[in-house]
Scaffold this motif. Structure first.
Motif, PDB file in Angstrom:
ATOM      1  N   SER A  59       0.798  -1.228   0.000  1.00 31.12           N
ATOM      2  CA  SER A  59       0.000   0.000   0.000  1.00 31.12           C
ATOM      3  C   SER A  59       0.828   1.273   0.000  1.00 31.12           C
ATOM      4  N   SER A  60       2.087   1.188  -0.406  1.00 31.58           N
ATOM      5  CA  SER A  60       2.914   2.395  -0.448  1.00 31.58           C
ATOM      6  C   SER A  60       2.360   3.401  -1.455  1.00 31.58           C
ATOM      7  N   GLY A  61       1.859   2.895  -2.583  1.00 31.27           N
ATOM      8  CA  GLY A  61       1.279   3.794  -3.584  1.00 31.27           C
ATOM      9  C   GLY A  61       0.064   4.525  -3.053  1.00 31.27           C
ATOM     10  N   TYR A  62      -0.789   3.813  -2.315  1.00 33.47           N
ATOM     11  CA  TYR A  62      -1.971   4.443  -1.715  1.00 33.47           C
ATOM     12  C   TYR A  62      -1.556   5.483  -0.675  1.00 33.47           C
ATOM     13  N   THR A  63      -0.531   5.161   0.098  1.00 36.54           N
ATOM     14  CA  THR A  63      -0.045   6.081   1.124  1.00 36.54           C
ATOM     15  C   THR A  63       0.455   7.379   0.504  1.00 36.54           C
TER      16      THR A  63
ATOM     17  N   HIS B 149      -0.341   8.526  -2.393  1.00 35.87           N
ATOM     18  CA  HIS B 149      -1.480   9.198  -3.018  1.00 35.87           C
ATOM     19  C   HIS B 149      -2.273  10.016  -1.994  1.00 35.87           C
ATOM     20  N   GLN B 150      -2.353   9.544  -0.766  1.00 41.63           N
ATOM     21  CA  GLN B 150      -3.120  10.234   0.261  1.00 41.63           C
ATOM     22  C   GLN B 150      -2.435  11.508   0.740  1.00 41.63           C
TER      23      GLN B 150
ATOM     24  N   THR C 216       4.100  12.051   3.229  1.00 45.52           N
ATOM     25  CA  THR C 216       4.370  10.700   3.714  1.00 45.52           C
ATOM     26  C   THR C 216       5.640  10.665   4.546  1.00 45.52           C
TER      27      THR C 216
ATOM     28  N   ASN D 178      -3.395  16.607  -1.352  1.00 46.30           N
ATOM     29  CA  ASN D 178      -4.742  16.438  -0.798  1.00 46.30           C
ATOM     30  C   ASN D 178      -4.930  17.211   0.502  1.00 46.30           C
TER      31      ASN D 178
ATOM     32  N   LYS E 261      -1.062   4.612  10.477  1.00 43.00           N
ATOM     33  CA  LYS E 261      -0.277   3.641   9.726  1.00 43.00           C
ATOM     34  C   LYS E 261       1.204   3.731  10.074  1.00 43.00           C
TER      35      LYS E 261
END
Length: 211
Positions: A32-36, A38-39, A45, A198, A209
């Motif tokens: 989930s690094s890509g999702y992290t 992206h957020q 991050t 974002n 996380k």
């Protein structure tokens, strides 16, 4: 007069060191690094993980001092029981157990999803079941088997992280080509879409996380 039995120390220093390094690396880092990013964006991050690392480091320093001063056999809930109360100690123990019960389920599922990338025709639950059996056997057989298996599993994760860092650096300096770039990107991707794409709220969502 009955003979007193003591726990035998079967784990070596190399086992403890590698487990301490690999134990903090979950499958979520790979999955989930890509999702992290992206957020919160790349810089967000980094900020979230730095703050989370500082919090965890502070907690571990405190636990380390308690463990040296009072080397009890058992988990850290004994300190809450001793200094706060039996009810607090019980609550800490149950919450810690629940945390790992939930975390293990997500970890095994994530491991199955990762393995499905290489074996797309195999259901996720089969890989999850295989890993559950392996982990159970390594824990149930003996401390020596557990320590050795955890050492090599942790080593794989640590080596993978080091390899990813090296590949990332090579891509940043242009040695490894990237799609969409005709030159070395450097650190331009850190702020390409804004420092906080974002908003800063994305950084707060990552605190759970990261810590």
């Amino acid at each position: 007069m009955s003979k007193k039995t003591h726990l035998a120390r079967k784990m070596e220093t190399r086992h403890i060191r590698m487990i301490s390094l690999g134990g903090v690396i979950g499958t979520g880092l790979f999955l989930s690094s890509g999702y992290t990013i992206h957020q919160a964006g790349p810089i967000g991050t980094i900020i979230a993980y730095l703050i989370g690392a500082l919090i965890v480091y502070s907690v571990m320093l405190c636990l380390g001092e308690l463990s040296v001063a009072m080397p009890y056999t058992g988990a850290f809930h004994v300190y809450a029981k001793k200094y706060i109360g039996e009810g607090t100690g019980f609550t800490v123990a149950i919450l810690y157990w629940l945390t790992w019960t939930i975390a293990l389920g997500s970890e095994f599922t994530a491991a199955g999803l990762i393995m499905q990338e290489w074996f797309p025709h195999t259901p996720v639950w089969i890989w999850s079941a295989i890993f559950i059996i392996l982990i159970f056997l390594s824990n149930a057989y003996s401390v020596k088997v557990f320590a050795e298996s955890e050492f090599w599993f942790s080593a794989i994760k640590v080596f993978a992280i080091v390899a990813f860092i090296l590949l990332g650096v090579l891509a940043m300096v242009g040695i490894i080509p990237l799609n969409g770039f005709t030159h070395a990107p450097g650190i331009s991707n850190l702020y390409k879409n804004g420092i906080f794409p974002n908003g800063f709220s994305g950084v707060f969502r990552l605190f759970v996380k990261s810590s």
